[in-house]
Design an enzyme around this catalytic site. Structure first.
Site, PDB file in Angstrom:
ATOM      1  N   LYS A 186     -16.234  23.136  -1.246  1.00  0.00           N
ATOM      2  CA  LYS A 186     -14.886  22.598  -1.451  1.00  0.00           C
ATOM      3  C   LYS A 186     -14.995  21.187  -2.012  1.00  0.00           C
ATOM      4  O   LYS A 186     -15.970  20.466  -1.757  1.00  0.00           O
ATOM      5  CB  LYS A 186     -14.064  22.610  -0.164  1.00  0.00           C
ATOM      6  CG  LYS A 186     -14.320  21.486   0.814  1.00  0.00           C
ATOM      7  CD  LYS A 186     -13.282  21.517   1.945  1.00  0.00           C
ATOM      8  CE  LYS A 186     -13.340  20.293   2.839  1.00  0.00           C
ATOM      9  NZ  LYS A 186     -14.559  20.149   3.594  1.00  0.00           N
ATOM     10  N   ASP A 191      -4.610  -3.129   5.365  1.00  0.00           N
ATOM     11  CA  ASP A 191      -5.101  -2.675   6.666  1.00  0.00           C
ATOM     12  C   ASP A 191      -6.608  -2.746   6.787  1.00  0.00           C
ATOM     13  O   ASP A 191      -7.154  -2.634   7.871  1.00  0.00           O
ATOM     14  CB  ASP A 191      -4.631  -1.240   6.950  1.00  0.00           C
ATOM     15  CG  ASP A 191      -5.022  -0.273   5.834  1.00  0.00           C
ATOM     16  OD1 ASP A 191      -5.833  -0.650   4.964  1.00  0.00           O
ATOM     17  OD2 ASP A 191      -4.515   0.865   5.836  1.00  0.00           O
ATOM     18  N   ASP A 205      -9.315  -6.459   2.987  1.00  0.00           N
ATOM     19  CA  ASP A 205      -7.972  -6.884   2.600  1.00  0.00           C
ATOM     20  C   ASP A 205      -7.691  -8.291   3.123  1.00  0.00           C
ATOM     21  O   ASP A 205      -6.700  -8.911   2.721  1.00  0.00           O
ATOM     22  CB  ASP A 205      -6.916  -5.927   3.178  1.00  0.00           C
ATOM     23  CG  ASP A 205      -6.828  -4.628   2.398  1.00  0.00           C
ATOM     24  OD1 ASP A 205      -7.170  -4.638   1.198  1.00  0.00           O
ATOM     25  OD2 ASP A 205      -6.436  -3.612   2.989  1.00  0.00           O
ATOM     26  N   ASP A 208       0.841  -1.182   0.000  1.00  0.00           N
ATOM     27  CA  ASP A 208       0.000   0.000   0.000  1.00  0.00           C
ATOM     28  C   ASP A 208       0.885   1.245   0.000  1.00  0.00           C
ATOM     29  O   ASP A 208       2.032   1.207   0.457  1.00  0.00           O
ATOM     30  CB  ASP A 208      -0.882   0.034   1.252  1.00  0.00           C
ATOM     31  CG  ASP A 208      -2.018  -0.983   1.180  1.00  0.00           C
ATOM     32  OD1 ASP A 208      -2.355  -1.393   0.054  1.00  0.00           O
ATOM     33  OD2 ASP A 208      -2.546  -1.348   2.232  1.00  0.00           O
TER      34      ASP A 208
END
Length: 884
Positions: free
Chosen positions: A436, A612, A616, A315
């Protein structure tokens, strides 16, 4: 559901209004808890009943071979040999079981570091309880920073924004409305809600994903495959050799029973009784060394498997980078600024371009006004609360000195399709709409020519920076009233957002950096020295992923970047595409990680996979070595993994690979040491056979046993814990018993040791007046000669132990730190030799005594002879195998 660790159980918080104001009673909650069990996730790796685990350590193939050898020893009347072998098997089995159990208990203790709390309404009062006490139909409250500890249905969502990346791999937060579901294992990063528990524990979606992990079969480790190969070869050689000597004994006229007993002795003598304890000790010491450097090994054999790794699929965020977002540059149409600071600390330097001060001020105020994430100070320093990117905005505002508190009247949560969020804010006497989000999404609702802004966004993204754009529009009073009174959720909210988010003015662009971890570039370079390919897996945009890969020295250009959307479905085509060092796979999903591991394994690679998240788990289980994050990872990932990184650092993986290769090299050292001894042990039997039985055995079966289990065992164990050398293997481990090991043991060291053994044996004959053609000396002389031969083997093995510390450097030139255990073992071997020769009952049992002056002198020459032969071989084979 809060991560707080406070022990408070009841607060004065008023209950929510409406039909959920009371919640369950404690009696109702107790009844449901008895019915459904606690709200905990069962271990994905259920431990077997401990007697079964212990039995497995005593009955695998090599242990079974030793049990057969022990039984044959008893049948042959060699009770001492049978007892000794049985003790070796049992001691090793108990030791291996204890080491494996210790590793599992240590890993299980990680769960205690993650206490979970939940705010629940019971009996009309909001209180904080342990999350394991949640039951179905409980009413819970969530706010920013909380962990969702059960499957929930929203009763009232107040702009709830959750991070589901641990389950789905999707990095974009999800906004939830009334009636939507929040899965256990996700985190609240914005807004709040009132929700009802619909499933707990084993009935959650989280548990279903974890079950997939536990159902995945683990591949056999390279060490297990190699040991199976070596043991079968040793067993075949031992049995065939025993059968050959049985046939020879019959040809020489011995009785069948005597021939059988003789053959059993030869067979048992060739079995390496010390192999099991040496391997177990090597793995245990390797695991302890890894733990001291922040790599917790959950299974002992994973120590060696790491050493065999040929590909690391890593990762990016948190492993190659620090997972610490910070604003490093901003752009406005009136100039920009560069920001310097340490992590999330509120202080730092801001370098402004001329005339940009007011514009940067407006950008800091606007970005903070539409962000809920904040920075806070605790005993560990400044840390983010809520979304890390929003916390970085808060730190940026503090560094600019522009921290203005605003009143939020309405929030339109981030949406994956819109890729932006908006907040209605009262600032003084003015009401503004701040927006935003991703630059392309925000620029699309801004008026005017955005060509320059788009060009600046592309420039910053090409540097590996993550981008946010911020825009603003003043609202008319009627728009303010509509936004406040308008219902939330559904199509009506989307229509309101579309009406308000128009003709906006771009305030500016913020560029965020998640810096690479210190030492990661050096670690990647070290991987290449070790022959290990590195593949980066990330959910980021390809441009950002490419820039980070270039910055850490992983790849050199766009041609090394592949999008997860472009990965082929065919496993062979996938393997061919990704089987290269420095590859970057962007926009990858956890499901694709599983396929990537399988495709690389099909091409013969030993794969280490980091992860994590909850989903996974299958990829971590399917990989040869699953590596989970100890700080930022989930419980499911840690349960599925073989190794847990306590510092979440890529460099720690590389260290573990080096340690794994050291362990593999140590096992090979022991094999070289033992096989050399085997040649010396077998030679007297060969001489006896070739002479037609006229030359007596220089050493007998009990002397062979005393060599294997007595004098040789401690040096072998010491070689098994040889400390890492400066230069470890540059290629993956390969076969334990390879060509170099075989030539060195059978062609160089073994014959040298055997030659000195037989020279010491005959030196005693000559010293006692024997000459060629004479009859065999008397029994007293043979006992002395046998002691000389025995001493020569022990002395030769002493030198061999130090020679085996390296396969490329003479013993006296090895630069690695001295192996203190080997020095102590050598001293113990000398003492045992003196005991075997000088303690009357022991010497008589073995059929030997002091070697005398001539025999002793030749026996002592065995040490320099072995060291000289070893140095000559290493010089001839300079460059050799590259192994330590």
């Amino acid at each position: 559901m809060s991560n707080e660790t406070t022990d408070a159980t009841t607060t004065a918080t008023p209950p929510p209004a409406g039909p959920q104001s009371v919640g369950l009673t404690e009696a109702q909650a107790d009844a449901r808890r008895r019915r459904d069990g606690p709200n905990i996730l069962a271990s994905t790796r259920r431990r077997a009943w401990w007697p079964r685990e212990l039995l497995a350590q005593l009955t695998h193939f090599f242990a079974a071979l030793l049990w057969v050898a022990a039984v044959l020893a008893f049948v042959a009347g060699l009770a001492q040999l049978g007892v000794a072998i049985a003790i070796v098997v049992m001691v090793n089995g108990v030791f291996a079981f204890a080491q494996q159990t210790r590793a599992e208990h240590t890993a299980e203790a990680l769960g205690d570091l993650l206490p979970r709390r939940a705010t629940v309404v019971r009996d009309g009062v909001a209180r904080e309880i342990d999350a394991s006490a949640l039951v179905v139909d409980d009413i819970v409250r969530l706010s920013s920073g909380d962990r969702v500890s059960a499957d929930l249905e929203m009763i009232h969502s107040d702009g709830l924004l959750i991070d589901t990346s641990m389950l789905t791999g999707e990095t974009v937060p999800a906004s939830l409305d009334d009636g939507d579901f929040a899965p256990a294992g996700s985190f609240v990063i914005g807004g709040g809600c009132l929700a009802i528990v619909r499933a707990t524990g084993a009935n959650t979606r989280l548990a279903a994903i974890a079950a997939l992990t536990s159902s995945s079969d683990r591949p056999h480790t390279p060490l297990a495959l190699e040991l199976d190969r070596v043991v079968k070869r040793i067993a075949a050689v031992a049995v065939l050799t025993g059968a050959a000597f049985f046939g020879i004994s019959l040809l020489l006229g011995q009785a069948p029973r005597d021939g059988f007993l003789f053959a059993v002795g030869v067979t048992v003598a060739l079995v390496p009784e010390g192999l099991l304890p040496t391997i177990t000790l090597s793995l245990a010491i390797g695991g302890q060394r890894m733990a001291a450097q922040n790599a917790l090994v959950r299974r002992l054999d994973a120590v060696e498997t790491l050493g065999s790794t040929t590909v690391i699929c890593s990762d990016k965020t948190g492993t190659l980078t620090r997972n610490e977002m910070s604003v490093v540059e901003v752009w406005t149409d009136r100039g920009g600024a560069t920001i310097h600071g340490n992590r999330y600390e509120p202080t730092g330097a801001v370098t402004l371009q001329a005339g940009a001060r007011a514009a940067v001020h407006d950008l800091a105020v606007a970005a903070r006004a539409c962000s809920e994430g904040r920075i806070t100070l605790d005993h560990d320093g400044w840390r983010p609360v809520g979304d890390p990117m929003e916390a970085a905005i808060d730190a940026f505002a503090h560094r600019c000195g522009e921290v203005e508190e605003t009143v939020s009247l309405r929030e339109f949560s981030f949406d994956a399709h819109r890729r932006r969020m908006s907040t209605v804010v009262r600032l003084g006497d003015t009401t503004l709409l701040y927006t935003k989000g991703a630059p392309e999404a925000v620029l699309a609702v801004c008026g005017g020519d955005m060509t320059v802004a788009r060009r600046q966004a592309e420039r910053l993204a090409s540097q590996g920076l993550r981008m946010l754009a911020v825009a603003v529009r003043p609202l008319h009073p009627d728009e303010v009233a509509e936004s406040v009174a308008h219902p939330t959720g559904g199509e009506v909210e989307l229509e309101l957002e579309a009406r308000l988010e128009r003709d906006m003015r771009l305030v500016g662009l913020l560029a965020f950096e998640d810096p690479p971890r210190a030492g990661v570039s050096e670690a990647i370079a070290r991987c290449r020295e070790l022959g290990v390919a590195v593949i980066m897996l990330t959910g980021d945009h390809p441009t950002t992923a490419e820039a980070i890969a270039r910055k850490i020295g992983l790849s050199s250009g766009r041609e090394d970047v592949v999008s997860g959307d472009d990965l082929p479905d065919d496993v062979d085509a996938l393997g061919e595409l990704i089987d290269r060092d420095g590859l970057v796979i962007s926009r990858v999903t956890p499901e694709q990680k599983l396929r990537i591991a399988q495709a690389l394994q099909k091409r013969g690679h030993v794969v280490a996979m980091t992860g994590d998240g909850v989903n996974d788990g299958p990829a971590l289980t399917a990989a040869d070595v699953g590596v989970a994050m100890g700080r930022g990872g989930t419980d499911v990932a840690r349960e599925a993994a073989d190794v847990v990184l306590l510092d979440d650092n890529f460099s720690t993986i590389v260290m573990a690979i080096e340690q794994g290769r050291t362990v593999y090299g140590n096992i090979r050292r022991f094999l070289t040491y033992h096989l050399t001894d085997n040649v010396a042990e077998l030679t007297p039997f060969v001489v006896w056979a070739l002479s037609g039985g006229r030359i007596p055995l220089a050493i007998g079966v009990l002397q062979v046993l005393s060599l294997d289990i007595g004098t040789d065992l401690l040096p072998a164990l010491a070689l098994g814990i040889e400390p890492p050398h400066r230069q470890v293997q540059r290629v993956a481990s390969g076969h334990l018993l390879n060509r170099m090991v075989a030539i060195r043991a059978f062609g160089v060291l073994g014959p040298t040791e055997a030659l000195m053994e037989m020279m010491a044996f005959f030196a005693v004959w000559v010293a006692h007046g024997w000459r060629p053609g004479d009859a065999v000396p008397d029994t007293a002389t043979l006992v002395v000669a046998s002691g000389a031969a025995f001493a020569a083997v022990v002395v030769g093995q002493l030198a061999n132990a130090f020679a085996c510390r390296s396969s490329t450097t003479p013993a006296w030139r090895i630069a690695a730190p001295m192996n203190r255990a080997l020095v102590a073992a050598a001293l113990a071997e000398v003492l045992l030799l003196l005991a075997f020769l000088g303690v009357g009952p022991v010497a008589r049992l073995l059929g030997q005594t002091w070697p005398g002056l001539a025999g002793g002198f030749v026996a002592l020459l065995a040490a320099p002879a072995v060291l000289a032969a070893d140095a000559g071989w290493k010089r001839f084979n300079r460059g050799g195998s590259g192994s330590p």
